[in-house]
Design an enzyme around this catalytic site. Structure first.
Site, short mmCIF file in Angstrom:
data_model
loop_
_atom_site.label_atom_id
_atom_site.label_comp_id
_atom_site.label_asym_id
_atom_site.label_seq_id
_atom_site.Cartn_x
_atom_site.Cartn_y
_atom_site.Cartn_z
N THR A 134 0.86 -1.18 0.00
CA THR A 134 0.00 0.00 0.00
C THR A 134 0.90 1.23 0.00
O THR A 134 1.60 1.51 0.98
CB THR A 134 -0.94 0.00 1.22
OG1 THR A 134 -1.75 -1.18 1.17
CG2 THR A 134 -1.84 1.23 1.21
N GLY A 194 -9.96 1.84 -2.50
CA GLY A 194 -8.51 1.87 -2.61
C GLY A 194 -7.87 1.06 -1.49
O GLY A 194 -8.43 0.06 -1.04
N GLU A 195 -6.69 1.47 -1.08
CA GLU A 195 -5.89 0.82 -0.02
C GLU A 195 -5.29 -0.52 -0.45
O GLU A 195 -4.36 -1.01 0.16
CB GLU A 195 -6.73 0.58 1.25
CG GLU A 195 -7.32 1.82 1.87
CD GLU A 195 -8.11 1.51 3.15
OE1 GLU A 195 -8.11 0.34 3.59
OE2 GLU A 195 -8.75 2.44 3.68
N GLY A 196 -5.84 -1.13 -1.52
CA GLY A 196 -5.48 -2.49 -1.90
C GLY A 196 -6.61 -3.47 -1.62
O GLY A 196 -6.43 -4.67 -1.77
#
Length: 354
Positions: free
Chosen positions: A65, A319-321
């Site tokens: 990240t 997001g963030e992964g």
């Protein structure tokens, strides 16, 4: 670092079509109707080509990240203040956030990388420190960064992945992001590379209202007019309208491809990085899986340009992964499909040829 970047790009070769053919032969010989596992079979064949094997393992998984701040946030393009970037980095490190829970669910390690958070993070935070600058400059007034900074971000991202694969034995990489305001440079990137109107590519990011959306559209349009990024030069695009974490995300894709490792990108921001990577090294696409279709409207143009179909469509936009984490489970499942399902011959089952 230009030479190092060139060296990484030069290592990227196409996935092996011979092994893809062998993978398809095994898949079509398994004890089930041919084609009955749909896209899992396509993914499995791609893994065969990547690993040069019909018995691939992707049991060790890692998600990077990448974090960075953006000067354009001062234009009022986000629903959250810039200090949230550092606060969320802390949450990642404590294991409190969405990415931590979903990565744990699929058995993936999460590493958080500071490529350009605006504040100085405390020394006792277990973050990977690769800070290039304290946030990019405001792209409505000039370039986000210098060209050498963009190159550095690409190389740093690639190094992280290559080291994780070669020195630590990881088999599968995911990419994610954290950075308040980062949908704005991502929109500028896709607008540059596709030539589509900015308003048709601009989404709501963290949930902005109409006034903020209009500011965001104007900010991207000004950024393109002021900087005139060269669509034929992906490093120029990255330097003029990108972000430090986007550089790291692009580098991660390059690094994975250079060491023949599958990489799963997350949503809008991570795919912006993947676009830059694939513009630099077109064969990198052979190693790339797009995890999901983001709710960000510009993501459709990104995946169209890449020519890859997302694995999931869950109306996500975090997001963030997080999307990468969920899709990693499908990639791992497809590896097991190729490796573990018996063939008609192995199982002694009558094959009707269907």
């Amino acid at each position: 670092m230009e030479k190092e970047l060139q060296s990484i790009v030069a290592r990227i070769e196409p996935a092996d079509s011979h092994w893809e053919k062998l993978a398809w032969e095994r898949l079509r010989s398994q004890i089930r109707p041919r084609g009955s596992l749909g896209r899992l079979e396509e993914m499995a064949a791609r893994l065969g080509a990547i690993f040069r094997s019909v018995s691939p393992s992707v049991s060790r998984k890692i998600i990077f990240t990448m974090a960075g701040d953006h000067g354009v946030a001062e234009e009022g393009v986000s629903a959250y203040p810039q200090e949230v970037t550092a606060q969320m980095v802390f949450s990642f490190l404590k294991g409190w956030a969405s990415i931590n829970i979903l990565a744990d669910h699929v058995g993936a390690e999460v590493r958080v990388v500071d490529l350009g958070v605006a504040s100085d993070l405390p020394e006792d935070w277990a973050v990977i420190r690769r800070k290039i600058g304290k946030g990019t400059r405001n792209i409505t007034k000039g370039p986000a960064m210098e060209r050498h900074e963009a190159v550095r971000g690409l190389v740093e991202g690639a190094r992280l992945v290559m080291d994780a694969v070669q020195d630590e034995g990881f088999h599968l990489v995911g990419t994610g992001d954290m950075g308040i305001g980062n949908t704005t440079p991502s929109t500028a990137i896709v607008a540059t590379l596709t030539g589509k109107p900015v308003k048709d590519l601009t989404g709501r990011g963290t949930g902005i209202d109409d006034a903020a959306w209009n500011r965001k559209v104007r900010a991207v349009e000004r950024a393109l007019a002021v900087n005139r990024p060269n669509a034929a030069d992906p490093v120029d695009v990255l330097a003029k309208v990108g972000g430090y974490e986007i550089a790291g995300l692009a580098g991660a894709v390059l690094g994975a491809a250079a060491v023949r490792t599958p990489v799963v990108c997350d949503g809008f921001i991570a795919t912006a990085g993947a676009l830059i990577a694939c513009q630099l090294a077109p064969f990198a696409k052979d190693y790339l899986f797009v995890s999901h279709r983001s709710q960000e409207v510009g993501h459709g143009a990104m995946i169209e340009l890449l020519g890859l179909s997302p694995l999931l469509d869950l109306s996500m936009r975090l997001g963030e992964g997080t999307g990468a984490a969920l899709a990693i489970s499908l990639v791992e499942a497809s590896a097991r499909v190729l490796r573990d399902i018996k063939t008609f011959e192995e199982a002694g089952v009558t094959d009707t040829g269907r």
